[in-house]
Design an enzyme around this catalytic site. Structure first.
Site, PDB file in Angstrom:
ATOM      1  N   HIS A 120      -8.017   0.667  -0.786  1.00  0.00           N
ATOM      2  CA  HIS A 120      -7.929  -0.440  -1.749  1.00  0.00           C
ATOM      3  C   HIS A 120      -9.281  -1.022  -2.146  1.00  0.00           C
ATOM      4  O   HIS A 120      -9.470  -2.235  -2.190  1.00  0.00           O
ATOM      5  CB  HIS A 120      -6.996  -1.524  -1.211  1.00  0.00           C
ATOM      6  CG  HIS A 120      -5.667  -0.982  -0.840  1.00  0.00           C
ATOM      7  ND1 HIS A 120      -4.828  -0.401  -1.769  1.00  0.00           N
ATOM      8  CD2 HIS A 120      -5.051  -0.854   0.359  1.00  0.00           C
ATOM      9  CE1 HIS A 120      -3.747   0.041  -1.154  1.00  0.00           C
ATOM     10  NE2 HIS A 120      -3.857  -0.213   0.132  1.00  0.00           N
TER      11      HIS A 120
ATOM     12  N   SER B 209       0.831  -1.206   0.000  1.00  0.00           N
ATOM     13  CA  SER B 209       0.000   0.000   0.000  1.00  0.00           C
ATOM     14  C   SER B 209       0.861   1.249   0.000  1.00  0.00           C
ATOM     15  O   SER B 209       1.639   1.473  -0.919  1.00  0.00           O
ATOM     16  CB  SER B 209      -0.955  -0.033   1.202  1.00  0.00           C
ATOM     17  OG  SER B 209      -1.840   1.062   1.178  1.00  0.00           O
TER      18      SER B 209
END
Length: 309
Positions: A195, A88
């Site tokens: 996400h 991430s």
């Protein structure tokens, strides 16, 4: 072959920037913090206080600074990566480490990323880590919950998966997941639904901003978040950084790719040791070193020893 790993949001803790390098911090830490403070016109060292860490912006900037400072310190000790991967927000540190983007530009782009995420969902959303269910099993749980906003976000291991969404929906998924046989289902220290499709608008705006930043072909393979494959072109890394907030992170697959590339030592940048712990099952025969609060010279000596066999 040495691979550098960069952790994502949730690995932070109060004071993590102040404890970099343990009791004998490397000079590169102070230099990098000062550089970031100049670029962002703020005191970066103030971003790791407990109250400050309620901010997505503070957390993400702090993680990037910690990762880049550690990379610089390791390079001074003669330790260079042969591949990089970041989970991430960790992807930004990975991109700097492989020379795909400058630290200054990464800071500015990440600052915008964090602001977009925080503004889109200032409260009422977050992420839930579920252990003990497969992706298919958790998909079925989410479908049975009839939620409005719950999505699989991170595939950290075959049976360690993170769900993003609204608080009420995550509460429902948690209850049903435990009923379905999950060993554990816990909320993460993340206040936005990363996400997933909820961040589609933010990803489009970030893509526009990234198009104005200079990217370069990486000096070593960069493992993408979205596709879990080695990227070797500047534009591919640009796209991965700009859009990874909107797509699930296939971290387990990324780890497997590092093994296929020949990784002998996985080195996790601070804070924490989550990524090296996840790699224990994925790559049991590969050495792992988590920098955490270890002095850089000690960590470098350990990395050299592990790489030598």
């Amino acid at each position: 072959m040495i691979a550098f790993l960069f952790p994502g949001q949730g690995s932070q803790f109060a004071g993590f920037l102040h404890t970099l390098g343990g009791t004998t911090p490397h000079a590169r830490f102070a230099e990098t913090i000062e550089e970031a403070s100049d670029v962002l016109h703020t005191d970066v060292l103030s971003l790791d206080h407990a109250d400050a860490l309620d901010s997505t912006v503070a957390v993400q900037i702090g993680l990037l600074v910690a990762g880049v400072a550690t990379v610089r310190a390791l390079r001074d000790e003669g330790i260079e990566p042969d591949a990089v991967a970041g989970l991430s927000v960790g992807a930004y540190g990975a991109a700097v480490a492989c020379n795909a983007v400058s630290f200054d530009d990464a800071l500015r782009l990440l600052h915008l990323r964090a602001q977009l995420m925080e503004t889109a969902f200032p409260h009422g959303y977050g992420m839930l880590a579920v252990s003990g269910l497969s992706e298919c099993e958790l998909d079925a749980v989410i479908a049975s919950a009839h939620t409005q906003a719950a999505f699989i976000a991170n595939l950290n291991a075959p049976r360690q998966i993170v769900v993003a969404g609204a608080d009420a929906d995550l509460d429902q998924v948690r209850e049903l997941a435990l009923q379905a046989g999950a060993r554990k289902a816990e909320r993460l220290a993340v206040s936005v639904p990363s996400h997933c499709v909820l961040l589609d608008d933010a990803a489009r705006e970030l893509t526009e901003a990234a198009s104005k930043i200079a990217f370069h072909a990486p000096s070593v393979p960069y493992i993408s978040n979205r596709g879990a494959r080695p990227l070797r072109q500047a534009d591919a890394i640009r796209t991965d950084l700009a859009t990874n907030l909107r797509y699930p992170v296939r971290w387990h697959d990324s780890t497997i790719v590092l093994g296929e590339l020949g990784a002998q030592v996985l080195v996790e940048m601070p804070p924490g040791r989550t990524l090296t712990q996840l790699a224990e099952d994925a790559l049991p025969g590969v050495a792992k070193v988590a920098i955490e609060q270890t002095s850089v010279p000690s960590a470098a000596a350990l990395i050299r020893a592990r790489a030598a066999g």
